[in-house]
Design a protein around this motif. Structure first.
Motif, mmCIF file in Angstrom:
data_model
loop_
_atom_site.group_PDB
_atom_site.id
_atom_site.type_symbol
_atom_site.label_atom_id
_atom_site.label_comp_id
_atom_site.label_asym_id
_atom_site.label_seq_id
_atom_site.Cartn_x
_atom_site.Cartn_y
_atom_site.Cartn_z
ATOM 1 N N ASP A 83 5.013 9.355 -12.194
ATOM 2 C CA ASP A 83 6.053 9.647 -13.191
ATOM 3 C C ASP A 83 5.535 10.313 -14.469
ATOM 4 O O ASP A 83 6.317 10.562 -15.385
ATOM 5 C CB ASP A 83 6.860 8.385 -13.514
ATOM 6 N N ARG A 121 9.684 14.614 -8.708
ATOM 7 C CA ARG A 121 10.673 13.554 -9.030
ATOM 8 C C ARG A 121 12.095 14.089 -8.809
ATOM 9 O O ARG A 121 12.978 13.353 -8.382
ATOM 10 C CB ARG A 121 10.499 13.095 -10.478
ATOM 11 N N HIS A 164 7.541 7.627 -3.050
ATOM 12 C CA HIS A 164 7.033 7.381 -4.400
ATOM 13 C C HIS A 164 6.480 8.681 -4.939
ATOM 14 O O HIS A 164 5.874 9.455 -4.188
ATOM 15 C CB HIS A 164 5.901 6.341 -4.384
ATOM 16 N N GLU A 212 2.033 -1.603 -13.272
ATOM 17 C CA GLU A 212 2.980 -1.537 -14.398
ATOM 18 C C GLU A 212 4.174 -2.469 -14.189
ATOM 19 O O GLU A 212 4.900 -2.780 -15.133
ATOM 20 C CB GLU A 212 3.470 -0.092 -14.591
ATOM 21 N N HIS A 213 4.412 -2.888 -12.925
ATOM 22 C CA HIS A 213 5.588 -3.712 -12.615
ATOM 23 C C HIS A 213 5.242 -5.185 -12.409
ATOM 24 O O HIS A 213 6.084 -5.948 -11.927
ATOM 25 C CB HIS A 213 6.276 -3.179 -11.358
#
Ligand SMILES: Nc1nc2c(ncn2[C@@H]2O[C@H](COP(=O)(O)OP(=O)(O)OP(=O)(O)O)[C@@H](O)[C@H]2O)c(=O)[nH]1
Ligand SMILES: [Mg+2]
Length: 139
Positions: free
Chosen positions: A120, A87, A117, A53-54
């Protein structure tokens, strides 16, 4: 409330600093279950898939260099609302904004080395568990 599984990594900085036990302890104390755990060093290809995604971000190269720089500890963690719950335990991405009492708030100072990590979203958890623990993804 939903029973969920999430992918948690103790990143290479956390392993190098001897914080695996600290992170595992916080997960267990909270009441989540460690379903699977593995120490491994990622190939670049696996890291690029994990952080796909990055790919367009300016820090992508640095991120992949860092996450492949040494052994990490990957975990499949389960529990009620475990994705958001983990998270919260981890704290904000940038350690200078992470609340004291969170992992990043207590142990990290810079965004590029933030110890842990955690997936999310449910979509991310399914995708990421598929990379690290394919046996644990339903279906
Ligand atoms: N060097 C650098 N790293 C960054 C920057 N922004 C994010 N990162 C790193 O990239 C990781 C992934 O970013 P995000 O997915 O947005 O943040 P996150 O979900 O809290 O962190 P992860 O749980 O690691 O995915 C972060 O944990 C940071 O280590 C940045 O501006 N510079
Ligand atoms: Mg992320």
């Amino acid at each position: 409330m939903a029973a969920e599984q999430t992918l948690i990594l103790v990143k290479p900085d956390g392993v190098a600093r001897g914080l695996v036990g600290e992170v595992v302890s916080r997960i267990e104390r909270k009441g989540y279950t460690i379903e699977a755990l593995e120490l491994r060093t990622l190939e670049r290809e696996t890291a690029e898939e994990h952080y796909g995604e990055h790919v367009d971000k300016p820090f992508f190269g640095e991120l992949v260099d860092f996450i492949t720089s040494g052994p990490l500890v990957a975990m499949c963690v389960s529990g009620d609302d475990a994705i958001v719950g983990m998270r919260t335990i981890m704290g904000a991405t940038n350690p200078i904004e992470a609340t004291p009492g969170s992992i990043r708030g207590d142990f990290a100072t810079v965004i590029g080395e933030n110890i842990v990590h955690g997936s999310d979203s449910t979509e991310s958890a399914t995708r990421e568990l598929g990379i690290f623990f394919p046996d644990r993804v339903p279906g």
